[in-house]
Enzyme design. Sequence first.
Site, PDB file in Angstrom:
ATOM      1  N   ALA A  58      70.530  61.089 -23.131  1.00  0.00           N
ATOM      2  CA  ALA A  58      70.588  62.618 -22.267  1.00  0.00           C
ATOM      3  C   ALA A  58      69.600  63.055 -22.040  1.00  0.00           C
ATOM      4  O   ALA A  58      69.442  63.709 -20.564  1.00  0.00           O
ATOM      5  CB  ALA A  58      71.477  62.920 -23.053  1.00  0.00           C
ATOM      6  N   ASN A  85      67.668  57.080 -31.380  1.00  0.00           N
ATOM      7  CA  ASN A  85      68.551  55.978 -31.112  1.00  0.00           C
ATOM      8  C   ASN A  85      68.941  55.253 -29.485  1.00  0.00           C
ATOM      9  O   ASN A  85      68.639  54.356 -29.405  1.00  0.00           O
ATOM     10  CB  ASN A  85      69.675  56.762 -31.382  1.00  0.00           C
ATOM     11  N   GLY A  90      72.264  48.742 -27.936  1.00  0.00           N
ATOM     12  CA  GLY A  90      71.897  47.824 -26.992  1.00  0.00           C
ATOM     13  C   GLY A  90      71.645  47.672 -25.724  1.00  0.00           C
ATOM     14  O   GLY A  90      72.089  46.529 -24.963  1.00  0.00           O
ATOM     15  N   GLY A  91      71.543  48.771 -24.924  1.00  0.00           N
ATOM     16  CA  GLY A  91      71.190  48.954 -23.332  1.00  0.00           C
ATOM     17  C   GLY A  91      72.572  49.024 -22.510  1.00  0.00           C
ATOM     18  O   GLY A  91      72.409  47.843 -21.283  1.00  0.00           O
ATOM     19  N   ARG A 337      86.332  49.893 -31.531  1.00  0.00           N
ATOM     20  CA  ARG A 337      85.508  49.882 -32.601  1.00  0.00           C
ATOM     21  C   ARG A 337      86.384  50.408 -33.759  1.00  0.00           C
ATOM     22  O   ARG A 337      86.014  49.742 -34.903  1.00  0.00           O
ATOM     23  CB  ARG A 337      84.384  50.603 -32.520  1.00  0.00           C
ATOM     24  N   GLU A 476      75.096  62.620 -27.592  1.00  0.00           N
ATOM     25  CA  GLU A 476      75.632  63.107 -28.671  1.00  0.00           C
ATOM     26  C   GLU A 476      75.760  64.584 -29.094  1.00  0.00           C
ATOM     27  O   GLU A 476      76.422  64.503 -30.352  1.00  0.00           O
ATOM     28  CB  GLU A 476      75.201  61.687 -29.684  1.00  0.00           C
TER      29      GLU A 476
END
Length: 517
Positions: A58, A85, A90-91, A337, A476
Amino acid sequence: MSKTQDINAGRRQLLKGGMVMAAGLGASMALPATASCDSAPVSFDEIVDVLVVGSGFAGMSAALQARESGVKVMVIDKMPVFGGNSTINGGAMAVAGSPLQKQAGIEDSVDAMVADMLRAGRGMNDVEMLKLVCNGTAESCQWLIDYGVHWKPFVQHFGGHSVQRVLQTVESSGAGIIRPLIKAARDKGVIMKNQTKLEGFVKDDAGRVIGVEVREGFYFPNERTGKIRRIGARHGVIMATGGFGRDIEYRMMQLPELNSDLDSTNHAGATSEALKQMMLIGANPIHLDQIQLGPWASPDEKGFGTASQFNTIATYPHGIVVDVRTGERFFNELADRKARADAIMTRRDEKGQPVYPIGFTNAAGASKAQTLDWGLKYKVISKAETLDELAKIYGMPAKALKAQVERWNEAVKTGVDKEFERPMQEAIVLDKGPWYAVRMWPKVHYCMGGVKVNTQSEVLHLVSNKAIPGLYAAGEATGGIHGASRLGACAVAEGVVTGRNAGRNCAAASAVALKQA
């Protein structure tokens, strides 16, 4: 207290229990006695147009987008290394309508992605912000490519998504996005300052955020290090400071069960002080108790590790997960998840201690798992030539395990999972070894909660629900987009799209005249 006072320059431990809400009610209320208030400066040590706090997806997207508008931009980060982070992410980015989807004949749409995220979020999502993110994924994906990001030449299917829509960097890491963005930012003249910790905001007489107070030369986590300086921002300040997954004390205030016994995939600097500073000037915090556990992690390594990538790209789409006591599946491996993490967390013995499930696939299923060799080297992943050997390694009943694999193979052949209704687009027949397996247990991964923003990425006030002038947030650090559970690969999507949105709107905001010391 004068309106020109810097109402949140507190550098002590704040916001215990009920003090959180009391302090966040706005500048007109007296602060707790423990808060520190310094008079706002008449001048700044340094002045830019747009100041970005945080250097992840971001933050870097906001900085570059703002710089494209021709304004002077600075990025600060409290850590010695940029990226936070995002670098160890994981890209993977969820994109609705990517060229790779079209090449593969995968039908997808923005509406379908919105529906998937709403379903995962249990309907708690901020729908307008959700639509903004999903609408921006395809264009932002190309924007990243233009800045040097390289995607693998295939589309992946992550849990909770109705179709394959996930692109992943060739590095299988967020560094494959952060490094090109940082390079581009520097090439374009964005000022980058690490080891610079936010201490508080500076507001003018009208209540507008016009800058920040920081500690330059800060050595995390030593709070007394660094020199106090003030940086002005003519157009505004963009907060892209991430979540608080490593702040055990604060996350336990939201969910007491997320104590020190539960590991986190986050870097050490993922703490709550920036969130608290926004709350001190009235920012509205929402969904702070919605904290996601990563269902692909392993108890056999610290942090994000090698198992997370292996399980994401191999076990979940191409394998199964079983309870070691029964050798049988117990959930849909491609659910969202929250559903998967909740299911795994139920595997406990009579004393409440974890009974780690086993996720496994064969060589065909693991063919694209880049961390396989590392996982084997560090004994996080085990290899077995036969199912009998696999059962022996983990103490599973071999007969039951083999019967489960037979049922699974039949489901693959028919295309229907009668046991748990799992999507079968990437399911494969597990007919021969070698087998690769990993013990699984969730880790604290992502904070769905943060400050509330509008579709201009302006931070909204707790009482008035109006924008706090000069204050923006993205990624986030904000709350509401994901509701109760974030779908995999949507963090990159959110970070890049909302970061660009914040950068664009902040750069376009009216500038104020500031004085430099």
